[in-house]
Design a protein around this motif. Structure first.
Motif, PDB file in Angstrom:
ATOM      1  N   GLY A 354       0.815  -1.206   0.000  1.00  0.00           N
ATOM      2  CA  GLY A 354       0.000   0.000   0.000  1.00  0.00           C
ATOM      3  C   GLY A 354       0.851   1.259   0.000  1.00  0.00           C
ATOM      4  N   GLU A 355       0.217   2.369  -0.347  1.00  0.00           N
ATOM      5  CA  GLU A 355       0.830   3.684  -0.235  1.00  0.00           C
ATOM      6  C   GLU A 355      -0.294   4.719  -0.228  1.00  0.00           C
ATOM      7  OE1 GLU A 355       3.231   4.907  -3.553  1.00  0.00           O
ATOM      8  OE2 GLU A 355       2.173   3.572  -4.909  1.00  0.00           O
ATOM      9  N   GLY A 356       0.053   5.953   0.087  1.00  0.00           N
ATOM     10  CA  GLY A 356      -0.964   6.987   0.215  1.00  0.00           C
ATOM     11  C   GLY A 356      -1.643   7.310  -1.104  1.00  0.00           C
ATOM     12  N   GLY A 357      -2.974   7.428  -1.061  1.00  0.00           N
ATOM     13  CA  GLY A 357      -3.722   7.775  -2.268  1.00  0.00           C
ATOM     14  C   GLY A 357      -5.153   7.293  -2.159  1.00  0.00           C
ATOM     15  N   ARG A 358      -5.933   7.565  -3.186  1.00  0.00           N
ATOM     16  CA  ARG A 358      -7.345   7.199  -3.163  1.00  0.00           C
ATOM     17  C   ARG A 358      -7.729   6.203  -4.256  1.00  0.00           C
ATOM     18  NH1 ARG A 358      -7.327  12.652  -1.515  1.00  0.00           N
ATOM     19  NH2 ARG A 358      -8.382  12.993   0.482  1.00  0.00           N
ATOM     20  N   GLN A 359      -6.766   5.726  -5.025  1.00  0.00           N
ATOM     21  CA  GLN A 359      -7.059   4.703  -6.024  1.00  0.00           C
ATOM     22  C   GLN A 359      -7.132   3.338  -5.342  1.00  0.00           C
ATOM     23  OE1 GLN A 359      -7.846   7.295  -8.157  1.00  0.00           O
ATOM     24  NE2 GLN A 359      -7.514   5.632  -9.608  1.00  0.00           N
ATOM     25  N   PRO A 360      -7.759   2.336  -5.991  1.00  0.00           N
ATOM     26  CA  PRO A 360      -7.798   1.001  -5.399  1.00  0.00           C
ATOM     27  C   PRO A 360      -6.387   0.503  -5.060  1.00  0.00           C
ATOM     28  CG  PRO A 360      -9.285   1.112  -7.262  1.00  0.00           C
ATOM     29  CD  PRO A 360      -8.515   2.402  -7.255  1.00  0.00           C
ATOM     30  N   ASP A 403       8.857  -3.545   0.453  1.00  0.00           N
ATOM     31  CA  ASP A 403       7.795  -2.566   0.194  1.00  0.00           C
ATOM     32  C   ASP A 403       7.171  -2.890  -1.159  1.00  0.00           C
ATOM     33  OD1 ASP A 403       6.084  -0.464  -0.041  1.00  0.00           O
ATOM     34  OD2 ASP A 403       7.595   1.115   0.108  1.00  0.00           O
ATOM     35  N   GLN A 404       6.021  -3.536  -1.138  1.00  0.00           N
ATOM     36  CA  GLN A 404       5.383  -3.976  -2.379  1.00  0.00           C
ATOM     37  C   GLN A 404       4.553  -2.883  -3.047  1.00  0.00           C
ATOM     38  OE1 GLN A 404       3.592  -8.055  -2.105  1.00  0.00           O
ATOM     39  NE2 GLN A 404       4.001  -7.784   0.075  1.00  0.00           N
ATOM     40  N   ARG A 405       4.295  -1.808  -2.324  1.00  0.00           N
ATOM     41  CA  ARG A 405       3.490  -0.699  -2.810  1.00  0.00           C
ATOM     42  C   ARG A 405       2.095  -1.191  -3.208  1.00  0.00           C
ATOM     43  NH1 ARG A 405       7.121   3.360  -6.266  1.00  0.00           N
ATOM     44  NH2 ARG A 405       5.415   4.731  -5.601  1.00  0.00           N
ATOM     45  N   VAL A 406       1.527  -0.729  -4.311  1.00  0.00           N
ATOM     46  CA  VAL A 406       0.142  -1.047  -4.638  1.00  0.00           C
ATOM     47  C   VAL A 406       0.040  -2.455  -5.234  1.00  0.00           C
ATOM     48  CG1 VAL A 406      -1.865  -0.381  -6.016  1.00  0.00           C
ATOM     49  CG2 VAL A 406      -0.399   1.368  -5.022  1.00  0.00           C
ATOM     50  N   LEU A 407      -0.849  -3.266  -4.666  1.00  0.00           N
ATOM     51  CA  LEU A 407      -0.999  -4.661  -5.097  1.00  0.00           C
ATOM     52  C   LEU A 407      -2.059  -4.755  -6.184  1.00  0.00           C
ATOM     53  CD1 LEU A 407      -0.838  -6.467  -1.644  1.00  0.00           C
ATOM     54  CD2 LEU A 407       1.019  -5.971  -3.235  1.00  0.00           C
ATOM     55  N   TRP A 408      -1.725  -4.244  -7.347  1.00  0.00           N
ATOM     56  CA  TRP A 408      -2.683  -4.237  -8.450  1.00  0.00           C
ATOM     57  C   TRP A 408      -2.815  -5.647  -9.036  1.00  0.00           C
ATOM     58  CZ3 TRP A 408      -6.165  -0.807  -9.267  1.00  0.00           C
ATOM     59  CH2 TRP A 408      -6.880  -0.806 -10.477  1.00  0.00           C
ATOM     60  N   PRO A 409      -4.021  -6.052  -9.489  1.00  0.00           N
ATOM     61  CA  PRO A 409      -4.185  -7.393 -10.067  1.00  0.00           C
ATOM     62  C   PRO A 409      -3.205  -7.660 -11.194  1.00  0.00           C
ATOM     63  CG  PRO A 409      -6.319  -6.365  -9.707  1.00  0.00           C
ATOM     64  CD  PRO A 409      -5.283  -5.301  -9.424  1.00  0.00           C
ATOM     65  N   GLY A 410      -2.598  -8.836 -11.161  1.00  0.00           N
ATOM     66  CA  GLY A 410      -1.651  -9.237 -12.186  1.00  0.00           C
ATOM     67  C   GLY A 410      -0.253  -8.683 -12.013  1.00  0.00           C
ATOM     68  N   LYS A 411      -0.048  -7.845 -10.975  1.00  0.00           N
ATOM     69  CA  LYS A 411       1.279  -7.267 -10.778  1.00  0.00           C
ATOM     70  C   LYS A 411       2.281  -8.311 -10.350  1.00  0.00           C
ATOM     71  CE  LYS A 411       3.731  -3.880  -7.906  1.00  0.00           C
ATOM     72  NZ  LYS A 411       3.592  -2.886  -6.808  1.00  0.00           N
ATOM     73  N   THR A 412       1.832  -9.251  -9.487  1.00  0.00           N
ATOM     74  CA  THR A 412       2.728 -10.303  -8.984  1.00  0.00           C
ATOM     75  C   THR A 412       2.314 -11.636  -9.554  1.00  0.00           C
ATOM     76  OG1 THR A 412       1.324 -10.525  -7.052  1.00  0.00           O
ATOM     77  CG2 THR A 412       3.234  -9.064  -6.870  1.00  0.00           C
ATOM     78  N   LYS A 413       3.285 -12.490  -9.735  1.00  0.00           N
ATOM     79  CA  LYS A 413       3.046 -13.829 -10.282  1.00  0.00           C
ATOM     80  C   LYS A 413       3.448 -14.874  -9.269  1.00  0.00           C
ATOM     81  CE  LYS A 413       1.758 -12.169 -14.270  1.00  0.00           C
ATOM     82  NZ  LYS A 413       0.362 -12.242 -14.690  1.00  0.00           N
TER      83      LYS A 413
END
Length: 413
Positions: A354-360, A403-413
């Motif tokens: 995670g990180e600061g912001g308002r996006q998913p 620090d993985q930052r934003v865990l967007w779908p498909g970002k990690t495998k």
């Protein structure tokens, strides 16, 4: 000559096997941690032009339904134009305070607010659904100054250190899942401080021990303690402060990460969560630490999370991983806008997302956190974050980044 080539080939082959074996050993020794992806489509849009205010509690019941509580009074006037007479516009109206979602993100239940026989908190805070399905709520409203659940547009988390004479919300409430009132512990405005056994004072969160049927209260924004009641009758059982000391209400002054650890909890004591092995984990938020106790208040150990964090502190809420051993802790850090994944045995931070912001997948004031049996994480956000999010469990994986930052779908495998 043939023998030389054969010998050379064998040496090369042995080296390759050695290299592969070394890689396998290194990979096997790598730290493993749960992996997640944000679900940007959960929950589904609310009906009736409803929107959320400061979202300050989340819990999962045995059916996998996700419960949350938000502060209706924290919405700005412009966010409620559909409620005027006549309506100024189609947008918007406050959702009821308590909301229930299914796993598909559908809103399937809603209720809350003042009613006969109980004192609804002026500024709701925290929600817990216990093993019997009962719903518990606390509050941290401070009186007339905080009548809308916010001061100068900010959640009362930011006012925890202020000297305010009025501590209105001194009660804990218990309801059925349909919103039927069952029990109230304490009365508004009646607290006598951190050694009062009849009232809480601005309680932050509750947890119910299914084995002993005891209610643990992180108490909280006005008091400096954990207090335990009988969950059926509300009868007082015991209480304690940091390190198991008798709590006091002396002003400890501002937090200094370079000073010796404070011997009392600072406000707020923000969570008290009992693990399956009987250890109680307490969020001492502004002190940036987790303290661990036996259920009788005997101190076990402590650990600091992002110890240099000032302001509102780093340890806002915790949840346990869904495996039977509850091997991991998930720590909501609303000042740094992160979730820390912690090894529960060592209390070492393995990785963060995670990180600061308002996006998913981002956070603004990540306040509360819960898990469900399938391993998914649910978070709520206070201040102007005003939402609930789901993070889908993807299994264990080697830790490749702290620090993985934003865990967007498909970002990690």
């Amino acid at each position: 000559m043939k023998r030389v080539y054969v010998l050379s080939a064998l040496v090369t082959l042995a080296g390759a096997f050695g290299f592969l074996r070394t890689r396998a050993v290194v990979h096997a020794a790598a730290e493993m941690a749960p992996r997640f992806e944000v679900d940007p489509f959960w929950p589904k849009p609310l009906p009736n032009h409803w929107i959320l205010g400061q979202s300050i509690g989340v819990s999962a019941d045995a059916q996998g339904h996700i419960w949350m509580v938000h502060r209706v009074g924290s919405l700005e006037a412009g966010e409620q134009h559909a409620t005027t007479n006549p309506p100024i516009s189609q947008c918007c109206a406050p959702a009821p305070p308590v909301l229930e979602f299914d796993q598909e993100g559908n809103l399937i239940g809603h209720w809350g607010g003042p009613g006969p026989g109980y004192d609804w908190p002026e500024s709701a805070h925290g929600i817990t659904v216990d093993y019997k399905g009962n719903v518990w709520l606390g509050g941290n409203g401070r009186g007339p100054q905080s009548g809308r659940g916010a001061i100068n547009g900010q959640d009362e988390e930011s006012k925890a250190g202020d000297k305010v004479d009025s501590f209105r919300d001194n009660q804990i409430l218990k309801f059925t899942q349909d919103g039927k009132f069952l029990l109230q512990i304490g009365k508004p405005g009646h607290s006598k401080g951190s050694n009062d056994t009849e009232n809480v004072r601005l309680a932050a969160k509750t947890f119910i021990d299914p084995k002993a049927n005891e209610l643990y209260v992180a108490d909280g924004y006005g008091n400096h303690r954990v207090i335990v009641f009988d969950a059926e009758t509300g009868k007082y059982k015991r209480h304690w402060g940091a390190y198991g000391h008798k709590p006091d209400d002396a002003d400890p002054g501002p937090y200094n990460p370079n000073s010796p650890p404070a011997q009392q909890f600072r406000n707020p004591v923000h969570c008290a969560m009992l693990a399956s092995d009987g250890l109680l984990y307490v969020c001492d938020r502004v002190n940036d630490r987790i303290q661990v106790f036996h259920p009788d208040g005997t101190f076990v150990k402590e650990a600091f999370i992002e110890k240099q964090t000032l302001g509102s502190g780093s340890v806002w809420d915790i949840a346990f991983s869904a495996d039977p051993q509850q091997k991991f802790l998930y720590v909501a850090d609303g000042e740094n806008d992160r979730v820390h994944i912690v090894d529960r045995a060592s209390l070492e931070v393995l990785t963060t997302f995670g990180e600061g912001g308002r996006q998913p997948g981002e956070f603004y004031g990540v306040h509360s956190i819960a898990t469900y049996l399938k391993g998914n994480i649910y978070t709520t956000e206070t201040y102007r974050g005003q939402r609930v999010q789901r993070f889908v469990y993807k299994g264990l994986a080697p830790v490749t980044s702290k620090d993985q930052r934003v865990l967007w779908p498909g970002k990690t495998k």
